[in-house]
Scaffold this active site. Structure first.
Site, PDB file in Angstrom:
ATOM      1  N   ASN A 213      64.840 -25.291  25.126  1.00  0.00           N
ATOM      2  CA  ASN A 213      65.363 -23.955  25.428  1.00  0.00           C
ATOM      3  C   ASN A 213      64.381 -22.981  26.071  1.00  0.00           C
ATOM      4  O   ASN A 213      64.646 -22.430  27.129  1.00  0.00           O
ATOM      5  CB  ASN A 213      65.896 -23.328  24.145  1.00  0.00           C
ATOM      6  CG  ASN A 213      67.172 -24.014  23.742  1.00  0.00           C
ATOM      7  OD1 ASN A 213      68.169 -23.877  24.418  1.00  0.00           O
ATOM      8  ND2 ASN A 213      67.109 -24.798  22.684  1.00  0.00           N
TER       9      ASN A 213
ATOM     10  N   ASP B 253      65.884 -31.735  18.947  1.00  0.00           N
ATOM     11  CA  ASP B 253      66.825 -30.864  18.212  1.00  0.00           C
ATOM     12  C   ASP B 253      68.260 -30.886  18.744  1.00  0.00           C
ATOM     13  O   ASP B 253      69.168 -30.437  18.058  1.00  0.00           O
ATOM     14  CB  ASP B 253      66.315 -29.416  18.237  1.00  0.00           C
ATOM     15  CG  ASP B 253      65.054 -29.243  17.412  1.00  0.00           C
ATOM     16  OD1 ASP B 253      64.883 -29.983  16.437  1.00  0.00           O
ATOM     17  OD2 ASP B 253      64.236 -28.367  17.752  1.00  0.00           O
TER      18      ASP B 253
ATOM     19  N   HIS C  89      64.673 -25.991  12.745  1.00  0.00           N
ATOM     20  CA  HIS C  89      64.588 -24.664  12.120  1.00  0.00           C
ATOM     21  C   HIS C  89      65.828 -23.829  12.363  1.00  0.00           C
ATOM     22  O   HIS C  89      66.274 -23.094  11.491  1.00  0.00           O
ATOM     23  CB  HIS C  89      63.360 -23.905  12.644  1.00  0.00           C
ATOM     24  CG  HIS C  89      62.098 -24.324  11.979  1.00  0.00           C
ATOM     25  ND1 HIS C  89      61.837 -24.042  10.659  1.00  0.00           N
ATOM     26  CD2 HIS C  89      61.038 -25.020  12.433  1.00  0.00           C
ATOM     27  CE1 HIS C  89      60.665 -24.552  10.328  1.00  0.00           C
ATOM     28  NE2 HIS C  89      60.161 -25.144  11.390  1.00  0.00           N
TER      29      HIS C  89
HETATM   30  O1  F6P Z   1      60.849 -28.764  19.263  1.00  0.00           O
HETATM   31  C1  F6P Z   1      61.560 -29.107  18.172  1.00  0.00           C
HETATM   32  C2  F6P Z   1      60.819 -29.151  16.875  1.00  0.00           C
HETATM   33  O2  F6P Z   1      60.568 -30.493  16.694  1.00  0.00           O
HETATM   34  C3  F6P Z   1      61.537 -28.559  15.688  1.00  0.00           C
HETATM   35  O3  F6P Z   1      62.592 -29.265  15.169  1.00  0.00           O
HETATM   36  C4  F6P Z   1      60.406 -28.379  14.723  1.00  0.00           C
HETATM   37  O4  F6P Z   1      60.688 -27.482  13.728  1.00  0.00           O
HETATM   38  C5  F6P Z   1      59.331 -27.900  15.635  1.00  0.00           C
HETATM   39  O5  F6P Z   1      59.583 -28.494  16.899  1.00  0.00           O
HETATM   40  C6  F6P Z   1      57.939 -28.155  15.160  1.00  0.00           C
HETATM   41  O6  F6P Z   1      57.074 -28.099  16.229  1.00  0.00           O
HETATM   42  P1  F6P Z   1      55.513 -27.861  16.230  1.00  0.00           P
HETATM   43  O7  F6P Z   1      54.996 -28.298  14.907  1.00  0.00           O
HETATM   44  O8  F6P Z   1      55.021 -28.689  17.346  1.00  0.00           O
HETATM   45  O9  F6P Z   1      55.323 -26.426  16.486  1.00  0.00           O
END
Ligand code: F6P
Length: 357
Positions: free
Chosen positions: A112, A136, A180
Protein backbone atom coordinates in the site's frame (compact mmCIF):
# COMPACT_ATOMS: atom_id res chain seq x y z
CA UNK A 1 17.19 1.05 -26.53
CA UNK A 2 14.56 0.57 -23.83
CA UNK A 3 15.75 1.41 -20.30
CA UNK A 4 13.73 0.12 -17.37
CA UNK A 5 14.27 0.65 -13.64
CA UNK A 6 12.93 -1.81 -11.07
CA UNK A 7 12.69 -1.78 -7.29
CA UNK A 8 11.22 -3.71 -4.37
CA UNK A 9 9.89 -1.61 -1.51
CA UNK A 10 8.45 -2.18 1.98
CA UNK A 11 8.36 -5.47 3.91
CA UNK A 12 9.61 -8.31 1.75
CA UNK A 13 7.65 -11.41 0.76
CA UNK A 14 8.32 -14.70 -0.95
CA UNK A 15 7.65 -14.01 -4.63
CA UNK A 16 9.44 -10.70 -5.24
CA UNK A 17 12.19 -12.39 -7.26
CA UNK A 18 9.66 -14.45 -9.20
CA UNK A 19 7.84 -11.24 -10.19
CA UNK A 20 11.03 -9.45 -11.27
CA UNK A 21 11.96 -12.52 -13.28
CA UNK A 22 8.55 -12.36 -14.99
CA UNK A 23 9.14 -8.71 -15.92
CA UNK A 24 12.70 -9.32 -17.12
CA UNK A 25 12.04 -12.51 -19.10
CA UNK A 26 9.20 -10.83 -20.97
CA UNK A 27 11.25 -7.71 -21.75
CA UNK A 28 14.29 -9.70 -22.92
CA UNK A 29 11.99 -11.93 -24.94
CA UNK A 30 9.95 -9.18 -26.59
CA UNK A 31 12.33 -6.23 -26.91
CA UNK A 32 15.54 -6.40 -28.97
CA UNK A 33 17.55 -3.89 -27.02
CA UNK A 34 16.74 -3.52 -23.33
CA UNK A 35 18.62 -2.53 -20.20
CA UNK A 36 17.21 -3.20 -16.74
CA UNK A 37 18.50 -1.23 -13.74
CA UNK A 38 17.82 -2.53 -10.25
CA UNK A 39 17.60 0.00 -7.42
CA UNK A 40 19.14 -1.19 -4.16
CA UNK A 41 16.90 -1.27 -1.05
CA UNK A 42 13.77 0.16 -2.63
CA UNK A 43 13.16 3.88 -3.09
CA UNK A 44 16.34 4.51 -1.09
CA UNK A 45 18.28 3.31 -4.14
CA UNK A 46 16.57 5.95 -6.26
CA UNK A 47 17.05 8.67 -3.67
CA UNK A 48 20.77 8.00 -3.20
CA UNK A 49 21.46 6.92 -6.79
CA UNK A 50 22.35 3.40 -5.70
CA UNK A 51 21.63 0.94 -8.51
CA UNK A 52 23.11 -1.80 -10.64
CA UNK A 53 22.74 -2.81 -14.25
CA UNK A 54 21.15 -6.24 -14.25
CA UNK A 55 21.84 -8.90 -16.85
CA UNK A 56 19.68 -11.79 -18.07
CA UNK A 57 21.70 -14.10 -15.81
CA UNK A 58 20.75 -11.94 -12.77
CA UNK A 59 17.22 -13.30 -13.20
CA UNK A 60 18.23 -16.95 -13.65
CA UNK A 61 17.46 -19.42 -10.87
CA UNK A 62 15.46 -16.96 -8.79
CA UNK A 63 11.91 -18.18 -9.46
CA UNK A 64 11.96 -20.30 -6.30
CA UNK A 65 14.10 -18.03 -4.13
CA UNK A 66 12.44 -15.93 -1.40
CA UNK A 67 13.53 -12.43 -0.37
CA UNK A 68 14.66 -9.93 -3.00
CA UNK A 69 17.88 -9.85 -5.01
CA UNK A 70 17.69 -6.03 -4.79
CA UNK A 71 17.09 -5.65 -1.06
CA UNK A 72 14.25 -3.57 0.31
CA UNK A 73 13.49 -0.91 2.89
CA UNK A 74 10.63 1.22 4.06
CA UNK A 75 10.36 4.81 2.83
CA UNK A 76 7.12 5.89 4.55
CA UNK A 77 4.81 7.87 2.28
CA UNK A 78 3.96 10.27 5.10
CA UNK A 79 7.64 11.31 5.26
CA UNK A 80 8.10 11.61 1.50
CA UNK A 81 8.23 15.40 1.56
CA UNK A 82 10.53 15.50 4.58
CA UNK A 83 14.20 15.67 3.55
CA UNK A 84 16.60 12.79 4.34
CA UNK A 85 18.98 13.22 7.34
CA UNK A 86 21.50 14.58 4.78
CA UNK A 87 18.97 17.18 3.63
CA UNK A 88 18.10 15.52 0.31
CA UNK A 89 14.68 16.24 -1.21
CA UNK A 90 13.49 12.66 -1.78
CA UNK A 91 11.05 13.18 -4.65
CA UNK A 92 13.41 15.54 -6.47
CA UNK A 93 16.31 13.10 -6.04
CA UNK A 94 14.26 10.17 -7.38
CA UNK A 95 13.23 12.19 -10.43
CA UNK A 96 16.85 13.17 -11.02
CA UNK A 97 18.07 9.56 -10.80
CA UNK A 98 15.36 8.47 -13.25
CA UNK A 99 16.34 11.25 -15.64
CA UNK A 100 20.09 10.74 -15.26
CA UNK A 101 19.73 7.06 -16.14
CA UNK A 102 17.50 7.96 -19.08
CA UNK A 103 14.81 5.52 -17.95
CA UNK A 104 11.74 4.91 -20.07
CA UNK A 105 9.85 3.26 -17.22
CA UNK A 106 9.98 2.27 -13.57
CA UNK A 107 8.48 -0.94 -12.15
CA UNK A 108 7.58 -0.81 -8.46
CA UNK A 109 6.92 -4.00 -6.53
CA UNK A 110 5.22 -2.76 -3.39
CA UNK A 111 2.35 -2.81 -0.93
CA UNK A 112 0.00 0.00 0.00
CA UNK A 113 2.49 2.65 1.11
CA UNK A 114 4.95 1.89 -1.68
CA UNK A 115 2.21 2.05 -4.31
CA UNK A 116 1.08 5.39 -2.91
CA UNK A 117 4.61 6.63 -3.53
CA UNK A 118 4.51 5.02 -6.99
CA UNK A 119 1.36 7.03 -7.70
CA UNK A 120 3.10 10.21 -6.52
CA UNK A 121 6.02 9.54 -8.87
CA UNK A 122 3.55 8.91 -11.68
CA UNK A 123 1.88 12.25 -10.91
CA UNK A 124 5.34 13.82 -11.01
CA UNK A 125 5.69 12.62 -14.60
CA UNK A 126 7.58 9.32 -14.31
CA UNK A 127 6.36 6.31 -16.30
CA UNK A 128 5.42 3.92 -13.52
CA UNK A 129 3.92 0.42 -13.45
CA UNK A 130 3.04 -1.12 -10.06
CA UNK A 131 2.87 -4.78 -8.98
CA UNK A 132 0.85 -5.71 -5.86
CA UNK A 133 3.19 -7.20 -3.30
CA UNK A 134 2.52 -8.18 0.30
CA UNK A 135 1.85 -11.20 2.45
CA UNK A 136 -1.07 -9.23 3.95
CA UNK A 137 -3.23 -9.32 0.77
CA UNK A 138 -4.55 -5.88 1.66
CA UNK A 139 -3.78 -4.00 -1.57
CA UNK A 140 -6.95 -2.45 -2.93
CA UNK A 141 -7.87 -3.30 -6.53
CA UNK A 142 -6.53 -6.85 -6.73
CA UNK A 143 -8.12 -10.13 -5.65
CA UNK A 144 -4.71 -11.43 -4.55
CA UNK A 145 -1.28 -10.01 -3.84
CA UNK A 146 1.78 -12.16 -4.45
CA UNK A 147 3.29 -13.44 -1.21
CA UNK A 148 -0.08 -13.97 0.45
CA UNK A 149 -0.54 -17.65 -0.31
CA UNK A 150 3.07 -18.46 0.61
CA UNK A 151 2.61 -16.89 4.03
CA UNK A 152 -0.73 -18.66 4.48
CA UNK A 153 1.12 -21.96 3.93
CA UNK A 154 3.61 -21.12 6.68
CA UNK A 155 1.01 -19.89 9.17
CA UNK A 156 -1.09 -22.99 8.44
CA UNK A 157 1.89 -25.25 9.06
CA UNK A 158 2.43 -23.52 12.40
CA UNK A 159 -1.18 -24.26 13.39
CA UNK A 160 -0.84 -27.85 12.12
CA UNK A 161 2.22 -28.38 14.31
CA UNK A 162 0.44 -26.95 17.34
CA UNK A 163 -2.46 -29.40 16.95
CA UNK A 164 -0.70 -32.51 18.26
CA UNK A 165 0.96 -30.85 21.24
CA UNK A 166 -2.25 -29.01 22.14
CA UNK A 167 -4.09 -32.32 22.23
CA UNK A 168 -1.44 -34.07 24.37
CA UNK A 169 -1.49 -31.40 27.05
CA UNK A 170 -5.16 -30.34 27.10
CA UNK A 171 -4.24 -26.72 26.62
CA UNK A 172 -5.44 -23.65 24.82
CA UNK A 173 -2.98 -22.58 22.15
CA UNK A 174 -2.88 -19.21 20.49
CA UNK A 175 -1.03 -18.80 17.20
CA UNK A 176 -0.43 -15.12 16.49
CA UNK A 177 -0.49 -14.50 12.76
CA UNK A 178 0.87 -11.45 10.90
CA UNK A 179 -1.49 -8.63 10.00
CA UNK A 180 -1.80 -5.44 12.06
CA UNK A 181 -4.58 -3.83 10.09
CA UNK A 182 -6.13 -6.71 8.13
CA UNK A 183 -6.78 -10.34 8.95
CA UNK A 184 -6.53 -12.11 5.59
CA UNK A 185 -3.63 -14.41 6.54
CA UNK A 186 -5.24 -15.26 9.88
CA UNK A 187 -8.57 -15.99 8.22
CA UNK A 188 -7.13 -18.29 5.57
CA UNK A 189 -4.59 -20.02 7.84
CA UNK A 190 -7.17 -20.30 10.61
CA UNK A 191 -9.61 -22.10 8.33
CA UNK A 192 -6.89 -24.20 6.66
CA UNK A 193 -5.38 -25.18 10.02
CA UNK A 194 -8.69 -26.01 11.63
CA UNK A 195 -8.53 -23.28 14.29
CA UNK A 196 -11.54 -23.20 16.62
CA UNK A 197 -11.43 -19.45 17.16
CA UNK A 198 -10.27 -16.80 14.66
CA UNK A 199 -9.77 -13.22 15.81
CA UNK A 200 -9.31 -10.49 13.20
CA UNK A 201 -8.81 -6.71 13.33
CA UNK A 202 -11.98 -6.33 11.25
CA UNK A 203 -14.19 -8.27 13.71
CA UNK A 204 -13.68 -6.97 17.26
CA UNK A 205 -13.93 -9.75 19.85
CA UNK A 206 -15.61 -10.09 23.21
CA UNK A 207 -13.26 -12.05 25.49
CA UNK A 208 -16.27 -13.58 27.27
CA UNK A 209 -17.43 -15.05 23.95
CA UNK A 210 -13.93 -16.37 23.26
CA UNK A 211 -13.90 -18.06 26.67
CA UNK A 212 -17.40 -19.42 26.05
CA UNK A 213 -16.15 -21.08 22.87
CA UNK A 214 -13.36 -22.71 24.88
CA UNK A 215 -15.82 -23.87 27.59
CA UNK A 216 -18.19 -25.25 24.95
CA UNK A 217 -15.42 -27.35 23.47
CA UNK A 218 -14.47 -28.63 26.94
CA UNK A 219 -18.09 -29.59 27.58
CA UNK A 220 -18.16 -31.40 24.23
CA UNK A 221 -15.21 -33.50 25.42
CA UNK A 222 -12.54 -31.76 23.33
CA UNK A 223 -9.20 -31.58 25.11
CA UNK A 224 -7.86 -28.45 23.48
CA UNK A 225 -8.77 -25.25 21.69
CA UNK A 226 -6.69 -23.49 19.06
CA UNK A 227 -7.00 -19.78 18.40
CA UNK A 228 -5.63 -18.06 15.30
CA UNK A 229 -5.19 -14.45 16.35
CA UNK A 230 -4.10 -11.61 14.06
CA UNK A 231 -1.43 -9.21 15.35
CA UNK A 232 -4.03 -6.48 15.14
CA UNK A 233 -6.93 -8.35 16.76
CA UNK A 234 -8.91 -5.90 18.85
CA UNK A 235 -11.49 -6.23 21.61
CA UNK A 236 -14.94 -4.69 21.26
CA UNK A 237 -14.18 -2.16 23.99
CA UNK A 238 -10.82 -1.15 22.46
CA UNK A 239 -12.51 -0.78 19.07
CA UNK A 240 -14.60 2.02 20.61
CA UNK A 241 -11.48 4.05 21.47
CA UNK A 242 -10.23 6.87 19.29
CA UNK A 243 -7.27 5.83 17.10
CA UNK A 244 -4.85 7.88 19.23
CA UNK A 245 -6.18 6.47 22.51
CA UNK A 246 -5.91 2.91 21.19
CA UNK A 247 -2.34 3.50 19.98
CA UNK A 248 -1.40 4.84 23.43
CA UNK A 249 -3.04 1.81 25.08
CA UNK A 250 -1.12 -0.61 22.85
CA UNK A 251 2.14 1.26 23.52
CA UNK A 252 1.63 0.95 27.29
CA UNK A 253 0.48 -2.69 27.16
CA UNK A 254 2.32 -4.87 29.68
CA UNK A 255 2.23 -7.81 27.25
CA UNK A 256 4.56 -8.27 24.25
CA UNK A 257 1.51 -8.48 21.95
CA UNK A 258 -2.24 -9.00 21.87
CA UNK A 259 -1.95 -12.81 21.87
CA UNK A 260 -0.30 -12.78 25.30
CA UNK A 261 -2.97 -10.48 26.68
CA UNK A 262 -5.70 -12.79 25.40
CA UNK A 263 -3.87 -15.84 26.81
CA UNK A 264 -3.73 -14.21 30.25
CA UNK A 265 -7.42 -13.32 30.13
CA UNK A 266 -8.29 -16.91 29.13
CA UNK A 267 -6.28 -18.39 32.01
CA UNK A 268 -7.97 -16.03 34.49
CA UNK A 269 -11.45 -16.60 33.09
CA UNK A 270 -11.39 -20.37 32.42
CA UNK A 271 -8.53 -21.74 34.50
CA UNK A 272 -7.26 -23.62 31.44
CA UNK A 273 -3.55 -23.46 30.70
CA UNK A 274 -2.76 -21.31 27.65
CA UNK A 275 0.33 -20.97 25.46
CA UNK A 276 1.26 -18.52 22.72
CA UNK A 277 3.17 -19.27 19.52
CA UNK A 278 4.36 -16.46 17.25
CA UNK A 279 5.69 -17.61 13.87
CA UNK A 280 6.53 -13.94 13.18
CA UNK A 281 8.76 -13.19 10.23
CA UNK A 282 8.97 -16.85 9.18
CA UNK A 283 5.67 -15.95 7.47
CA UNK A 284 7.56 -13.71 5.06
CA UNK A 285 10.41 -16.14 4.49
CA UNK A 286 11.31 -19.25 2.54
CA UNK A 287 10.31 -20.24 -0.97
CA UNK A 288 7.24 -18.90 -2.77
CA UNK A 289 4.51 -21.52 -3.06
CA UNK A 290 3.41 -22.72 -6.51
CA UNK A 291 0.36 -20.41 -6.54
CA UNK A 292 2.54 -17.35 -5.94
CA UNK A 293 5.10 -18.41 -8.54
CA UNK A 294 2.35 -18.55 -11.15
CA UNK A 295 0.68 -15.31 -10.04
CA UNK A 296 4.02 -13.48 -9.93
CA UNK A 297 5.12 -14.70 -13.33
CA UNK A 298 1.80 -13.54 -14.81
CA UNK A 299 1.88 -10.15 -13.05
CA UNK A 300 5.51 -9.62 -14.07
CA UNK A 301 4.76 -10.46 -17.71
CA UNK A 302 1.74 -8.14 -17.67
CA UNK A 303 3.82 -5.30 -16.15
CA UNK A 304 6.37 -5.73 -18.97
CA UNK A 305 3.56 -5.61 -21.54
CA UNK A 306 2.46 -2.27 -20.06
CA UNK A 307 5.99 -0.93 -20.53
CA UNK A 308 6.12 -2.15 -24.12
CA UNK A 309 2.75 -0.60 -24.94
CA UNK A 310 3.63 2.59 -22.98
CA UNK A 311 0.59 2.22 -20.76
CA UNK A 312 1.69 3.81 -17.49
CA UNK A 313 0.30 4.96 -14.16
CA UNK A 314 -1.31 1.55 -13.59
CA UNK A 315 -1.00 -1.41 -11.24
CA UNK A 316 -1.33 -4.88 -12.73
CA UNK A 317 -3.78 -6.95 -10.72
CA UNK A 318 -5.73 -10.19 -10.51
CA UNK A 319 -9.48 -10.09 -11.07
CA UNK A 320 -11.03 -13.55 -10.89
CA UNK A 321 -8.74 -15.59 -13.13
CA UNK A 322 -7.63 -12.70 -15.36
CA UNK A 323 -4.73 -10.28 -15.05
CA UNK A 324 -6.09 -6.78 -15.53
CA UNK A 325 -4.92 -3.30 -14.53
CA UNK A 326 -6.16 -0.45 -12.40
CA UNK A 327 -4.97 3.19 -12.22
CA UNK A 328 -2.52 3.78 -9.37
CA UNK A 329 -4.53 6.90 -8.51
CA UNK A 330 -7.56 4.70 -7.85
CA UNK A 331 -5.86 2.40 -5.35
CA UNK A 332 -3.55 4.88 -3.58
CA UNK A 333 -4.38 5.19 0.09
CA UNK A 334 -7.02 2.44 0.18
CA UNK A 335 -6.83 -0.86 2.08
CA UNK A 336 -8.63 -4.08 1.23
CA UNK A 337 -10.15 -5.33 4.48
CA UNK A 338 -11.86 -8.62 5.31
CA UNK A 339 -15.59 -7.94 5.10
CA UNK A 340 -17.21 -9.36 8.27
CA UNK A 341 -20.29 -10.12 6.16
CA UNK A 342 -18.35 -11.87 3.38
CA UNK A 343 -19.09 -15.39 2.22
CA UNK A 344 -15.84 -16.79 3.54
CA UNK A 345 -16.53 -15.50 7.07
CA UNK A 346 -20.13 -16.75 6.92
CA UNK A 347 -19.02 -20.22 5.80
CA UNK A 348 -16.34 -20.38 8.49
CA UNK A 349 -19.02 -19.53 11.06
CA UNK A 350 -21.31 -22.19 9.61
CA UNK A 351 -18.69 -24.82 10.45
CA UNK A 352 -18.65 -23.66 14.06
CA UNK A 353 -15.58 -21.41 14.06
CA UNK A 354 -16.00 -18.61 16.60
CA UNK A 355 -14.89 -15.09 15.68
CA UNK A 356 -15.49 -13.96 19.25
CA UNK A 357 -18.18 -11.51 18.12
O1 F6P B 1 4.25 -5.91 5.34
C1 F6P B 1 3.44 -6.75 6.02
C2 F6P B 1 3.89 -7.14 7.39
O2 F6P B 1 4.43 -8.39 7.21
C3 F6P B 1 2.81 -7.16 8.46
O3 F6P B 1 1.89 -8.18 8.41
C4 F6P B 1 3.64 -7.16 9.71
O4 F6P B 1 2.94 -6.76 10.81
C5 F6P B 1 4.72 -6.20 9.33
O5 F6P B 1 4.89 -6.32 7.93
C6 F6P B 1 6.00 -6.38 10.07
O6 F6P B 1 7.02 -5.78 9.37
P1 F6P B 1 8.43 -5.30 9.88
O7 F6P B 1 8.77 -6.10 11.09
O8 F6P B 1 9.34 -5.56 8.75
O9 F6P B 1 8.30 -3.86 10.15
Amino acid sequence: MLKVGILTSGGDCQALNATMRGVAKTLYNKVDDVEIYGFIDGYKGMIYGNYKLLKPKSFSGILTVGGTILGTSRTPFKDLDKPTPEGIDKVKAMKETYKKLGLDALVVLGGNGSLKTANRLSEEGLNVVGCPKTIDNDVWGTDMTFGFHSSVEIATEAIDCIHTTAASHSRVFIVEVMGHKVGWITLYAGIAGGADVILLPEIPYDIKKVCKAIENRKMAGKKFTILAVAEGAISKEDAKLKKKEYKAKVASREYPSVAYEIADQIVKETGVEARVTVPGHTQRGGQPCAYDRVLSTRLGAAAAEHIISKDFGKMVSLKGTEIVDIPLAEIAGKLKYVDPESDIVKQAKLTGISFGD
